[in-house]
Design an enzyme around this catalytic site. Structure first.
Site, PDB file in Angstrom:
ATOM      1  N   PHE A   6       0.892  -0.911   0.043  1.00  0.00           N
ATOM      2  CA  PHE A   6       0.221  -0.175  -0.507  1.00  0.00           C
ATOM      3  C   PHE A   6       1.068   1.115  -0.005  1.00  0.00           C
ATOM      4  O   PHE A   6       2.438   1.328   1.236  1.00  0.00           O
ATOM      5  CB  PHE A   6      -1.077  -0.086   1.149  1.00  0.00           C
ATOM      6  CG  PHE A   6      -1.445   1.280   1.566  1.00  0.00           C
ATOM      7  CD1 PHE A   6      -3.016   1.423   0.930  1.00  0.00           C
ATOM      8  CD2 PHE A   6      -1.158   2.899   2.053  1.00  0.00           C
ATOM      9  CE1 PHE A   6      -3.797   3.028   1.037  1.00  0.00           C
ATOM     10  CE2 PHE A   6      -1.857   3.540   2.115  1.00  0.00           C
ATOM     11  CZ  PHE A   6      -2.832   3.949   1.872  1.00  0.00           C
ATOM     12  N   GLU A   7       0.898   2.517  -1.198  1.00  0.00           N
ATOM     13  CA  GLU A   7       1.267   3.612  -0.828  1.00  0.00           C
ATOM     14  C   GLU A   7       0.996   4.354  -1.586  1.00  0.00           C
ATOM     15  O   GLU A   7       0.163   4.116  -2.800  1.00  0.00           O
ATOM     16  CB  GLU A   7       2.232   3.598  -1.968  1.00  0.00           C
ATOM     17  CG  GLU A   7       3.852   3.051  -0.984  1.00  0.00           C
ATOM     18  CD  GLU A   7       5.045   2.965  -1.844  1.00  0.00           C
ATOM     19  OE1 GLU A   7       4.720   2.383  -3.182  1.00  0.00           O
ATOM     20  OE2 GLU A   7       6.422   2.308  -1.490  1.00  0.00           O
ATOM     21  N   ILE A   8       0.319   5.547  -1.091  1.00  0.00           N
ATOM     22  CA  ILE A   8      -0.143   6.230  -2.214  1.00  0.00           C
ATOM     23  C   ILE A   8       1.206   8.021  -1.794  1.00  0.00           C
ATOM     24  O   ILE A   8       1.716   8.468  -1.305  1.00  0.00           O
ATOM     25  CB  ILE A   8      -1.733   7.105  -1.016  1.00  0.00           C
ATOM     26  CG1 ILE A   8      -2.606   6.242  -1.032  1.00  0.00           C
ATOM     27  CG2 ILE A   8      -2.046   8.700  -2.193  1.00  0.00           C
ATOM     28  CD1 ILE A   8      -3.761   6.788  -0.287  1.00  0.00           C
TER      29      ILE A   8
END
Ligand SMILES: Nc1nc2c(ncn2[C@@H]2O[C@H](COP(=O)(O)OP(=O)(O)OP(=O)(O)O)[C@@H](O)[C@H]2O)c(=O)[nH]1
Ligand SMILES: *[C@@H]1O[C@H](CO)[C@@H](O)[C@H](O)[C@H]1NC(C)=O
Ligand SMILES: [Mg+2]
Length: 434
Positions: free
Chosen positions: A318-320
């Site tokens: 998960f990465e933004i």
């Protein structure tokens, strides 16, 4: 009975009138064209130009097909001069718009996309992930989705994914140079390492493709021609889950709060996979002091002022984050230092510690964000927000006992301490549970 007759006539006229009105109201959606919401796309800089729909066939040689099989319900109109205060983000249940979870979200859109690296065989697992992301968030925002693969995507993959994504879908082929051994890698040495790691039963230790994957996610995905069209990304892997409603646009949050990188789960890396990663990072610090941020988050990465790495990292499935940051000279200099040292092949460096060390050294610490309200699962860890009130307000369906945040193997507690953040009420009780 004249009076009675007139009454009947009146009844008939009134009934007819009601029927006619009813007919027009119910059929008006067919007669009058539907009003498209006017949604400007916010772009931090650059001119305000309408975003062109991507052509259906190969805009670059690396795009096997854009696969835009259906148009999104809104036309993302570009505008770089929206006033954030005119479209306040619903960050808490007291904010206006919090309860408005139906229909297309009003307000601007950021120049952003979801991005997934996947194989054709991942189709049903990524389908599940997309369903979660769409149901909890994107059905109201219709952001694009870029799919990348070292082999061309097949028709089934394109058909299933494009039918599930509410925004436009794009399918890109990864160029050979971004998914192969660089010429300076000693093949015999790399093969010996794989055999040795296999004998020691290190997870993915003998895999070549896993190493190409980690190197690609570390240094190349943000430079793929399809990704050059965006400023922010949200990475989604197969088989992940979202457990709570997302009431505001995380991309806008990133942009308006000047965040460059974000996470939901953090933990310690397996030491066997990164024996010399910190040596490379230190070499970079020494050779490029100009890239090291003054008010950085080094204390999250090292407990002895930078001597050694404590193995804390943000879990990068998960990465933004900001693509512009990853494309910056600072990040590229960093990646090239690491890549030259060969640890993607002579060890098994993961993109998670690679990204995390970069963020911890080159970003100001306030540019790194923990999304407490995005509840998330990737095998085997869960982030389920602490606090029953919050979970109820977000309609979460995760079991709070599964929350990893305050467990011994998580680094999130350290992140809070180093950032000087107040931990949510109830964190201590959760940390005591098994
Ligand atoms: N195209 C392509 N994608 C890959 C390949 N290997 C992994 N991926 C993708 O890269 C991402 C990470 O791979 P995963 O296998 O999930 O690795 P992981 O998350 O460390 O391990 P898991 O616990 O098995 O999920 C996922 O989005 C995969 O679909 C590959 O050889 N080709
Ligand atoms: C989005 O960002 C990219 C990369 O910076 C830029 O080339 C493109 O013009 C931007 N698009 C819009 C619609 O502003
Ligand atoms: Mg995975």
């Amino acid at each position: 009975m004249a009076a009675g007759g007139a009454r009947y006539v009146r009844y008939i006229i009134i009934s007819l009138f009601v029927l006619i009105v009813f007919y027009f109201v119910s059929s008006s959606t067919d007669v009058v064209p539907p009003i498209k919401p006017h949604i400007p796309v916010y772009n931090g800089n650059g001119p305000s130009t309408p975003k062109q729909p991507t052509p259906d066939h190969g805009s670059t040689h690396l795009t096997d097909s854009t696969g835009s099989t259906h148009s999104s319900p809104n036309s993302h109109k570009v505008s770089n001069n929206y006033d954030p205060s005119k479209y306040p983000l619903a960050l808490t249940p007291n904010d206006p718009g919090w309860n408005d979870l139906s229909g297309i979200a009003p307000g601007p859109r950021i120049n952003a996309t979801f991005v997934t690296l996947a194989r054709n065989t991942d189709v049903w697992e990524i389908a599940k992930s997309i369903r979660h992301v769409e149901d909890r968030f994107n059905r109201r925002y219709n952001y694009d989705w870029v799919f990348l693969n070292d082999k061309p995507f097949d028709d089934l993959f394109k058909k299933i994914t494009s039918s599930l994504v509410s925004g436009k879908t794009h399918y890109g082929l990864i160029p050979k140079e971004h998914w192969s051994f660089p010429e300076w890698i000693d093949q015999d040495k790399a093969a010996k390492v794989r055999q040795d790691m296999k004998d020691r039963k290190i997870i993915y230790g003998d895999s070549i493709s896993y190493r190409h994957m980690c190197r690609f996610e570390s240094g190349f995905f943000f430079r793929h021609p399809l990704m050059m069209n965006y400023e922010y990304y949200w990475r989604v892997e197969p088989s992940v889950e979202l457990f709570c409603d997302i009431h505001y646009d995380p991309f806008r949050y990133m942009h308006e709060h000047k965040k460059k990188y974000s996470f939901v789960i953090s933990l310690y890396e397996y030491p066997e996979t990164i024996p010399t990663l910190w040596d490379s990072a230190r070499k970079f610090m020494k050779n490029h002091p100009e890239h090291i941020a003054e008010d950085n988050l080094l204390r999250f990465l090292s407990d002895d002022g930078g001597e050694t790495y404590n193995r804390c990292h943000f879990w990068s499935n998960f990465e933004i984050g900001s693509l512009e940051w990853l494309r910056s000279k600072a990040y590229i200099d960093y990646f090239e230092t690491l890549d030259k040292d060969g640890g993607f092949f002579y060890e098994r460096w993961g993109d998670a510690p690679v990204h995390s060390i970069a963020a911890g050294l080159m970003l100001k610490r306030e540019e790194i964000h923990f999304f407490n309200d995005i509840a998330y699962y990737h095998v085997p860890f869960t982030h389920c927000p602490t606090g029953e009130k919050l979970r109820t307000a977000l309609k979460c369906h995760c079991n709070p006992d599964d929350n990893f945040d305050w467990k011994g193997y998580s680094c999130t507690s350290k992140f809070f301490d180093v950032q000087g953040l107040k931990k949510p009420e109830g964190w201590e009780e959760e940390s005591k549970k098994d």
